[in-house]
Write a protein that holds these residues in place. Structure first.
Motif, PDB file in Angstrom:
ATOM      1  N   VAL A  37       0.859  -1.173   0.000  1.00  0.00           N
ATOM      2  CA  VAL A  37       0.000   0.000   0.000  1.00  0.00           C
ATOM      3  C   VAL A  37       0.897   1.226   0.000  1.00  0.00           C
ATOM      4  O   VAL A  37       1.823   1.334   0.797  1.00  0.00           O
ATOM      5  N   LYS A  38       0.639   2.141  -0.903  1.00  0.00           N
ATOM      6  CA  LYS A  38       1.473   3.344  -1.025  1.00  0.00           C
ATOM      7  C   LYS A  38       1.287   4.279   0.171  1.00  0.00           C
ATOM      8  O   LYS A  38       0.216   4.339   0.772  1.00  0.00           O
ATOM      9  N   SER A  39       2.348   4.994   0.491  1.00  0.00           N
ATOM     10  CA  SER A  39       2.323   5.929   1.603  1.00  0.00           C
ATOM     11  C   SER A  39       3.283   7.066   1.310  1.00  0.00           C
ATOM     12  O   SER A  39       4.209   6.914   0.513  1.00  0.00           O
ATOM     13  N   ASP A  40       3.089   8.190   1.969  1.00  0.00           N
ATOM     14  CA  ASP A  40       4.035   9.293   1.793  1.00  0.00           C
ATOM     15  C   ASP A  40       5.346   8.954   2.505  1.00  0.00           C
ATOM     16  O   ASP A  40       5.360   8.195   3.470  1.00  0.00           O
ATOM     17  N   LYS A  41       6.452   9.508   2.020  1.00  0.00           N
ATOM     18  CA  LYS A  41       7.783   9.179   2.550  1.00  0.00           C
ATOM     19  C   LYS A  41       7.933   9.493   4.034  1.00  0.00           C
ATOM     20  O   LYS A  41       8.662   8.813   4.734  1.00  0.00           O
ATOM     21  N   SER A  43       5.900   8.947   6.320  1.00  0.00           N
ATOM     22  CA  SER A  43       5.236   7.928   7.139  1.00  0.00           C
ATOM     23  C   SER A  43       6.058   6.655   7.287  1.00  0.00           C
ATOM     24  O   SER A  43       5.708   5.788   8.070  1.00  0.00           O
ATOM     25  N   ILE A  44       7.139   6.538   6.525  1.00  0.00           N
ATOM     26  CA  ILE A  44       7.967   5.334   6.557  1.00  0.00           C
ATOM     27  C   ILE A  44       9.362   5.695   7.061  1.00  0.00           C
ATOM     28  O   ILE A  44      10.042   6.554   6.506  1.00  0.00           O
ATOM     29  N   CYS A  60       6.420   2.055  10.162  1.00  0.00           N
ATOM     30  CA  CYS A  60       5.528   3.203  10.097  1.00  0.00           C
ATOM     31  C   CYS A  60       5.936   4.198  11.189  1.00  0.00           C
ATOM     32  O   CYS A  60       5.988   3.843  12.365  1.00  0.00           O
ATOM     33  N   LYS A  62       4.310   6.728  12.249  1.00  0.00           N
ATOM     34  CA  LYS A  62       3.173   7.222  13.033  1.00  0.00           C
ATOM     35  C   LYS A  62       2.834   6.307  14.204  1.00  0.00           C
ATOM     36  O   LYS A  62       2.474   6.765  15.269  1.00  0.00           O
TER      37      LYS A  62
END
Length: 154
Positions: A37-41, A43-44, A60, A62
């Motif tokens: 699942v794609k996420s903004d940089k 968040s990783i 993650c 968060k």
């Protein structure tokens, strides 16, 4: 992985097999059997394995959930506790899952069965072709979850 989960504010899905053994619930998959699942940089995050680590664990930022133990073009080792099926339900493996490499446990007596001190030969027979890329399409080579510069990884 314990270093990631011990960060202040951890509220994610743990990689622990159980509350006693200290083992990690990791599942290995062919690249073409996973969907990331794609996420903004932001968040990783990534953390090195050891001071001079050449492998990074992604997590993650968060909640602290470890995403991948290893992420390579042909295969990936994921946090089994964080897996979900296509319908969004939690993935639960059928039958008992073997605990491998038990000789490396902090307290072997706490490791629940079925267990094996190393990796069983029949498991290696499945794993070796995976490492070599047989039967894999390399579909996760386009995903950028491997840090470009390990010197910048915590």
């Amino acid at each position: 992985m314990a270093s990631i989960e011990s960060k202040p504010g951890f509220s994610g899905t743990s990689t622990k097999c159980d509350s006693e053994s200290g083992g990690a619930a990791i599942a290995v998959y062919k690249s073409n059997n996973t969907t990331v699942v794609k996420s903004d940089k932001e968040s990783i995050g990534q953390m090195k394995v050891g001071e001079e680590g050449k492998i990074a664990r992604s997590y993650c930022t968060k909640c602290g959930t470890v995403l991948f133990n290893v992420y390579l073009p042909n295969w990936c080792a994921v946090n089994r506790n964080a897996l979900v099926k296509e319908d969004g339900e939690a993935f639960v493996p059928e039958g008992e899952v073997m605990n491998v490499n038990c000789k490396h446990a902090f307290d072997v007596s706490k490791v629940k069965g079925p267990k094996h001190n190393t990796v069983p030969f029949r498991t290696l027979l499945k794993f070796i072709p995976l490492l070599a890329g047989f039967g894999v399409d390399g579909s996760n080579t386009e995903e950028s979850l491997t840090p470009e510069d390990m010197s910048k990884v915590e």
